[in-house]
Design a protein around this motif. Structure first.
Motif, PDB file in Angstrom:
ATOM      1  N   GLU A  64      42.210  49.338  37.335  1.00  0.00           N
ATOM      2  CA  GLU A  64      41.141  49.915  38.162  1.00  0.00           C
ATOM      3  C   GLU A  64      40.829  49.002  39.353  1.00  0.00           C
ATOM      4  N   ASP A  65      41.052  47.713  39.180  1.00  0.00           N
ATOM      5  CA  ASP A  65      40.811  46.742  40.264  1.00  0.00           C
ATOM      6  C   ASP A  65      42.007  46.616  41.206  1.00  0.00           C
ATOM      7  N   HIS A  66      43.058  47.407  40.965  1.00  0.00           N
ATOM      8  CA  HIS A  66      44.279  47.283  41.774  1.00  0.00           C
ATOM      9  C   HIS A  66      44.725  48.621  42.359  1.00  0.00           C
ATOM     10  N   ILE A  67      43.802  49.592  42.403  1.00  0.00           N
ATOM     11  CA  ILE A  67      44.137  50.910  42.963  1.00  0.00           C
ATOM     12  C   ILE A  67      44.494  50.757  44.445  1.00  0.00           C
ATOM     13  N   GLY A  68      45.587  51.403  44.834  1.00  0.00           N
ATOM     14  CA  GLY A  68      46.061  51.332  46.217  1.00  0.00           C
ATOM     15  C   GLY A  68      47.108  50.254  46.449  1.00  0.00           C
ATOM     16  N   GLU A  69      47.301  49.364  45.482  1.00  0.00           N
ATOM     17  CA  GLU A  69      48.267  48.278  45.649  1.00  0.00           C
ATOM     18  C   GLU A  69      49.699  48.742  45.368  1.00  0.00           C
ATOM     19  N   ILE A  70      50.648  48.044  45.976  1.00  0.00           N
ATOM     20  CA  ILE A  70      52.075  48.334  45.786  1.00  0.00           C
ATOM     21  C   ILE A  70      52.630  47.399  44.708  1.00  0.00           C
TER      22      ILE A  70
END
Length: 713
Positions: A622-628
């Protein structure tokens, strides 16, 4: 086990199976068997139990008859999409139940089925024809308040429907509360299940509520009964002289424990030296828990009921109270402890030339950790080597012997799947802050090799004694699955030799050796693992396919596994010459149920552990949404690709997110294929993804392709 009840069940089964039997109703059976009026209730219980087990049937006129052999009984496992599967004990493969043939069965119901197809190379289909028993009595979920009523959304997505809760039965729950619901009605095709709130666990966002919801959902016991706790309190904190009397004294033998840094229940110690002939003298010393847990005591019944300790991400639910598991039963350094020791003499080829199993008294010299031993043997860390200087020669010999034992096992065909494991690091409030890979080192492999040697030796000894025992068995893979695997790997130029209906574990091992460090290694390893059966506890010594052992048991962890505790009791009685005819008969009667229940509790614990890991991994993401991220395709289904990241988090890349073409699932090739473009996604293929969404409540993570990649597709 109620022997009288079982005898009555067998009597009725024999009657119904008799060729001269004419189908009767309950009253007619009672009259025929001359059952007194006051005992009619017991007859009804026996008949219900036999119906539930599928050992007798009831025809349309309500008369009891012999069951149709073509109508198996099993456990219904519901899928979120409405269809399900029925697991039938003794059958390697389950039955597929189409959604229109579930008869409204609830998840985990005991059902009777009628096969619709014979399989023909594919999974067999069946229809539920009778619901025999509802296994699930309670469930855990999130409460939603409406104006005049409420409903609960179950945490277990397999249940697939909300549970209606009348307002007066809500116990004052509010929207967002995690609750335990007791089911009062299981519903049908036109009605939702109904229930009443019996416990409010807290709000969904409260720290720790997510894990306690899993604990309640799986029915894991968290508190010990009063009697068990009182018995634990009466256990002494030190070993008495009386307890040591008559035991082999090994207190002068150099030995250590090697465990994880945070382990508190130390149930195994190891010793090693080479004798004047150059033979390795390996000692595996296991805590003598049965000295403090007497048969049929409250402690024993609690341990049997739990079956195993459960290791969740933020807590341990122990099989025994901490006063025992972390106290007198833990092989702490510098104190006398009672043990059962397996003392083996092993030659340079790894063969156990001689052995002795004995009741002993030991005193561990030093507690060591996997990381510390790794620093000494692999990193040659000067500081660590100096701190443990007296033990370094023994550790060096242990590494030698470990390599010899491993090589011998490998030559016999032992299969070693080495998939990535991880440890989830939590902060003070239970929030995941890191996911670290768990690496196998020389230290973990060493202990694994020594425990396997002891387990095999003990199992072999009792097998040849022909005494009642609990074995750890792993059956040969299902022949259909192996044939499918053989067909699939042929596309990559690999072969496995199948003789008739069977395959030798060495063939699997050869395959894993061949694919090592190839681009298809992950894919074929996963498919091979899925072809394997599940290991279990049995009273028959049928061997362990994966380890390539003819004889195997679990002897080395009596603090956390009941089968180990059970066989320790048998071992001690045999050593003391107390296995009388009556005791043997007692074990023959008791052990099948112990093995069956222990296997069931082991599966429950594993599922609960996986569920808590899933929840915390989703919360972490949830703390890494949008990351590749970079990942590997770990599974393919008709609805999308499952991708595993390097930190072991697995998420779904839905088929609808594969833009630029219509993609379909080719089940035979286990591939996702673009109809027009010919783009193919395969198991083990590396993929760059973006984290689209993560939901700690459902424990799910969703991925998408980065836009640039999606455009190229």
């Amino acid at each position: 086990m109620d022997t009288k009840f079982e005898k009555r069940k067998n009597l009725i089964c024999e009657l119904v199976a008799d060729e001269a039997y004419v189908p009767m109703k309950e009253k007619e059976l009672a009259a025929f068997m001359q059952v007194r009026a006051e005992d009619r209730g017991q007859l009804r219980e026996v008949l219900r139990a036999l119906l539930s087990e599928g050992r007798i049937d009831k025809n349309e006129q309500g008369r009891y008859v012999k069951p149709d052999g073509e109508r198996p009984v099993g456990i219904f496992i519901r899928h979120v999409k409405g269809f399900g599967f029925v697991e039938v004990e003794g059958l390697a493969e389950d039955f597929y139940i189409p959604a229109e043939h579930t008869m409204g069965a609830f998840h985990l119901d005991r059902v009777q089925i009628a096969p619709l197809t014979d399989g023909g190379g594919k999974r067999r289909e069946a229809a539920v024809i009778r619901i025999l028993e509802h296994e699930m009595k309670q469930l855990v979920g999130t409460y939603e308040q409406s104006q005049n009523f409420g409903f609960v959304i179950p945490d277990n997505t397999k249940i697939g429907t909300d549970v209606f809760v009348p307002k007066e039965r809500s116990k004052g729950a509010v929207t967002g509360a995690k609750v335990v619901v007791e089911l009062t009605s299981y519903g049908d095709e036109s009605h939702k299940p109904e229930g009443r709130v019996v416990e409010i666990l807290g709000h969904i966002n409260d720290p720790g509520v997510d894990i306690i919801s899993v604990v309640r959902g799986f029915g894991l016991p968290t508190e010990f009964g009063e009697k068990a706790l009182h018995q634990a309190e009466r256990v002494p904190e030190t070993v008495s002289e009386a307890d040591m009397a008559g035991r082999m004294d090994l207190r002068n033998l150099q030995m250590v424990t090697i465990d994880g840094e945070d382990a508190k229940d130390l149930d195994d110690a190891v010793s090693l030296y080479r004798d004047e002939k150059g033979l390795y003298r390996l000692g595996v010393h296991i805590a003598d828990v049965t000295n403090y847990v007497q048969e049929n005591s409250a402690l024993d019944w609690e341990a049997l009921e739990r079956g195993t300790s459960v290791y969740l991400v933020d807590r341990v639910i122990p099989m025994l109270p901490h006063r025992l598991s972390n106290g007198i039963c833990s092989l702490n350094a510098g104190v006398d402890r009672l043990a059962l020791s397996c003392l083996m003499t092993i030659d340079a080829k790894g063969e156990v030339r001689d052995y002795q199993i004995a009741e002993t008294v030991i005193c561990v010299n030093r507690r060591m950790s996997y990381n510390g031993v790794k620093k000494i043997l692999e990193d040659h860390d000067e500081e660590e080597c100096k701190a443990y200087e007296p033990f370094v020669p023994m550790l060096e010999q242990m590494r030698e012997l470990s390599a010899i034992l491993r090589d011998r096992r490998h030559k016999r065909g032992s299969i070693d799947f080495d998939f990535a494991e991880s440890k989830i690091i939590l902060d003070g409030e239970g929030h995941p802050v890191d996911i670290r890979p768990y690496e196998r080192s020389v230290a973990t492999r060493m202990i694994e090799d020594f425990m396997l040697a002891a387990n095999e030796t003990v199992a072999q000894y009792f097998y040849w004694l022909e005494l009642p025992f609990v074995y750890r068995t792993h059956e040969k893979p299902d022949s259909d699955k192996i044939r499918k695997l053989a067909t699939f790997i042929r596309n990559f130029g690999y072969r496995i030799k199948v003789t008739g209906e069977e395959i030798h574990p060495k063939e699997i091992q050869k395959l894993l050796d061949q694919i090592a460090d190839t681009k298809e290694e992950t894919m074929i390893s996963r498919l091979t693992l899925r072809s394997m059966q599940q290991a279990k506890y049995t009273v028959e010594c049928t061997g362990h396919f994966g380890l390539a052992f003819q004889h195997y048991c679990h002897f080395t962890s009596p603090i956390r596994r009941y089968p180990d505790l059970q066989i320790h009791r048998i071992i001690k009685e045999q050593l003391r010459g107390k296995l009388t005819k009556e005791r043997i008969e007692r074990y023959e009667e008791r052990l099948p149920e112990v093995a069956k229940h222990s296997s069931k509790m082991e599966r429950r614990a594993a599922e609960a552990e996986r569920e808590t890991d899933r929840i915390k991994k989703a919360e972490y993401m949830e703390d890494h949404i949008g990351e590749i991220w970079e990942g590997v395709i770990s599974g393919i289904t008709q609805w999308g690709l499952y991708v595993e990241l390097h930190n072991t988090v697995e998420g779904l890349l839905h088929v609808s997110a594969l833009s630029g073409d219509y993609f379909y699932y080719d089940e035979e090739a286990c591939e996702m294929v673009g109809k027009e473009s010919g783009v193919v996604y395969k198991l083990g293929q590396r993929l760059t993804i973006r984290v689209k969404n993560a939901d700690r409540l459902t424990g799910t993570v969703d991925f998408e392709l980065p836009q640039a990649d999606a455009d190229r597709e």
